[in-house]
Enzyme design. Sequence first.
Site, PDB file in Angstrom:
ATOM      1  N   GLY A   3       0.810  -1.222   0.000  1.00 28.14           N
ATOM      2  CA  GLY A   3       0.000   0.000   0.000  1.00 28.14           C
ATOM      3  C   GLY A   3       0.837   1.261   0.000  1.00 28.14           C
ATOM      4  N   LYS A  22       2.286   2.667  16.731  1.00 25.86           N
ATOM      5  CA  LYS A  22       1.065   2.050  17.248  1.00 25.86           C
ATOM      6  C   LYS A  22       0.939   2.379  18.733  1.00 25.86           C
ATOM      7  CE  LYS A  22       1.017   0.330  13.141  1.00 25.86           C
ATOM      8  NZ  LYS A  22       0.171   0.897  12.089  1.00 25.86           N
TER       9      LYS A  22
END
Length: 353
Positions: free
Chosen positions: A219, A300
Amino acid sequence: MNSLLLHCRPGFEGEVCAEIGEHAGRLNVAGYARAKPNSAHAEFVCSEPGGAERLMRELRFAGLVFPRQWARGAFVELPESERIGVLLEHLAAYPVCGSLWLEVLDSNEGKELSTFCRKFEVPLRKALGKTGRLLDDPRRPRLLLTFRSGREVFLGLAEPDNSAAWPMGIPRLKFPREAPSRSTLKLEEAWHQFIPREAWDLRLAPGMSAVDLGAAPGGWTWQLVNRHMKVTAVDNGPMAQSLMDSGLVEHVRADGFVFRPRRPVDWMVCDIVEKPARTAALIETWLGEGLCREAVVNLKLPMKQRHAEVRRLLERIRDGLSARGAKVSVACRQLYHDREEVTCHLCRLPAPA
């Protein structure tokens, strides 16, 4: 007009309250933050006249992490009819503005109000222009009307050069059908957020070299290839065949935390699911040792104390780079396409002449 309204991702209202409260304390602006869970916004209510304006003057919006948009003003109740007349009465106490945005919150209720806002904007804009309350002047404040319902709106002001570049802070990006995953939009949004559009041809130029750590299925690599960069895609997983057929991608099956390029590259990007402290150490190595010139990296976040964790991570990254003698600009933002994460942009600064 002494409250600060801050849009955010649903579920991150507490992080916005902690962040703006911390800044207000540092600047000695008295007040308190409040928010309802999953309401997609928070409010900082100032105790002293001019407090909200001072916060917006002293802070750079681009330096905030969790807010998507902000405005100073107040909530106003609206009747079922004659809404424009009531708004004009309240706006008499506001300065003449140079642009108008009607906004909603990023919630189910907000989505339901979008159609109303589109229809309401036309007569409102006409009335504001007719009464001299709205001019076409980018030097003047922007009037931001955030509707919490059809009967309640926040009448807000913000400077165009010190607020979000898009209504609600949400960029209108179209998912490219050729990209192998929707994560591609995170990198595109990061470029819009951190790099001035007029600098793209220089800093995202064809022929540049890039490394994508944790690349599969591609991506983020797709965005780099779309800019005609030469990409080393590092991942033990498979890459999309369409990217390999481009002739611009070398697939290296390796651990993204272990891989090092043979020579410095222009860009490093990384969206690996890993503990943020380990990713922060990776950033320190790549930028501190001059392995890349610029980087976009996702961190994250844990389920709790997310603002405190981001603050600790950014302090660690800045201290680590400084200890290595590296001059690097560090920016961080929770993007619209981010989830339980934030995106960091880092750029090595040229050595003084």
